[in-house]
Enzyme design. Sequence first.
Site, mmCIF file in Angstrom:
data_model
loop_
_atom_site.group_PDB
_atom_site.id
_atom_site.type_symbol
_atom_site.label_atom_id
_atom_site.label_comp_id
_atom_site.label_asym_id
_atom_site.label_seq_id
_atom_site.Cartn_x
_atom_site.Cartn_y
_atom_site.Cartn_z
ATOM 1 N N HIS A 46 8.339 -18.771 -36.695
ATOM 2 C CA HIS A 46 9.409 -17.909 -36.189
ATOM 3 C C HIS A 46 9.415 -16.557 -36.893
ATOM 4 O O HIS A 46 9.667 -15.514 -36.260
ATOM 5 C CB HIS A 46 10.750 -18.617 -36.377
ATOM 6 C CG HIS A 46 11.941 -17.794 -36.028
ATOM 7 N ND1 HIS A 46 12.746 -17.211 -36.979
ATOM 8 C CD2 HIS A 46 12.456 -17.430 -34.829
ATOM 9 C CE1 HIS A 46 13.712 -16.537 -36.392
ATOM 10 N NE2 HIS A 46 13.568 -16.641 -35.087
ATOM 11 N N GLU A 49 6.869 -14.346 -35.319
ATOM 12 C CA GLU A 49 7.390 -13.819 -34.050
ATOM 13 C C GLU A 49 8.187 -12.540 -34.287
ATOM 14 O O GLU A 49 8.041 -11.547 -33.557
ATOM 15 C CB GLU A 49 8.261 -14.877 -33.379
ATOM 16 C CG GLU A 49 8.988 -14.388 -32.137
ATOM 17 C CD GLU A 49 10.377 -14.971 -31.995
ATOM 18 O OE1 GLU A 49 11.322 -14.202 -31.743
ATOM 19 O OE2 GLU A 49 10.519 -16.211 -32.143
ATOM 20 N N HIS A 50 9.038 -12.545 -35.308
ATOM 21 C CA HIS A 50 9.819 -11.348 -35.636
ATOM 22 C C HIS A 50 8.930 -10.206 -36.107
ATOM 23 O O HIS A 50 9.115 -9.050 -35.711
ATOM 24 C CB HIS A 50 10.841 -11.682 -36.732
ATOM 25 C CG HIS A 50 12.098 -12.306 -36.232
ATOM 26 N ND1 HIS A 50 13.342 -11.764 -36.443
ATOM 27 C CD2 HIS A 50 12.316 -13.437 -35.511
ATOM 28 C CE1 HIS A 50 14.266 -12.531 -35.890
ATOM 29 N NE2 HIS A 50 13.666 -13.566 -35.325
#
Length: 417
Positions: A46, A49-50
């Site tokens: 995650h 992803e950022h």
Amino acid sequence: MQEIKTLPNDVRLICEHVPGVRSAAVGVWVGAGSRCETAAEGGYAHFIEHMLFKGTDRHSARSLAAAMDDIGGQIDAYTTRDTTCFYARVLDTHLDAAAELLAEMFFRSRFDEADVASERSVIFEEIDMYADTPEDLVAERLFASSFPGALGRPILGTKTTLSRAGGDALRKFMKKHYVPSRVAVALCGSFTDEQAGRILGLFEQLEPAAAPKMRPAAYVPGFSLRRRATEQNHLCLGFPGLPAGDGRRFALTLMSTILGGGASSRLFQSVREKHGLCYSVGSFTSSHSDCGLVGIDTAVAPESEMKALGLILEEVRRLRECGVTEAERSRALEQLRSGLLLAEESTSSRMNRMGSSLVTLGSCLTAGEVIERCEAVTAGDIAALAGELLAPEGFSLSAVGRVKSADEYREVIAKNA
């Protein structure tokens, strides 16, 4: 008609022309989510992803955002337990530019340490936001107790694991897991064959590498209570589900719809309409490569909680022991058919269905083929599956709020399950 093309390095493209639209949706799918992480890497998928939105060697984060806004539409991303997706939906005149931006983010992101530190703080706020949202927290704790290990850990990670994540560690994780055989590009809407070829060609530079083995997971009955000073008690019940590729998944979808998929569902009619104990109650399914979960969630006043829990278990038992009627099967089938065909009017929905299916199953059924599979499901098929999956010994419970003692919950479960 869907078409699948494969590069020599094993990156795949699935595409589908949709006549009469001016939009195009393109998504880059990676078969790597939070379940690929070790305990020390919690939240890395995650976090990556950022970071892909925080700047490349060509664009700062600010100019990257401006480039996105210059072409209109939407560019975004999300991470699940199994996958990570970066996608754009734009006018067909901007498709090339959107695809090039996605590829630039995919291959040329900087992972600058100052940006890592800044974005870490953003994710900490995201973690706190979910912790303050009881309907999210109760589901997260159900997964943690029902899937011990990588699959059950939170997608966002923890502040402890993320505090150790620097740019080099994130790049290393990305290089290890973003390998060609796990990458698929989905394209849907208005585009030319030449554009599809150019988009696929953007990923020729991804170097071949073996995909790491996925850690196996299996459902186990779980029990979790978390005390919070909330106005309602949030309940999430679980049972074993099916793996994503299981042929009985169409029967499972119909079973879940009958149990808690709409205003006519058994749970809604009993717990809300007849007894007035909640605002909403429903069922859901979660499927992964090797396991799955059937869930039921609701929120009720603490003083009504045990009655509501008993009613839910009564409906589960009735489904397990008595099966479903032909009228229920027919109604659930029409709900599914309508939902699928209405979603087909959105290029984004089509792209998401195609990309997710290709990266997780290796193929993709059309909406018509899914409907055909569901039409072949009989009431007997649903009853047999309910008898297998909804057995009392497989029951899990997660509760958040002004919870009672574990013994009180176990007593209601033993009496009604």
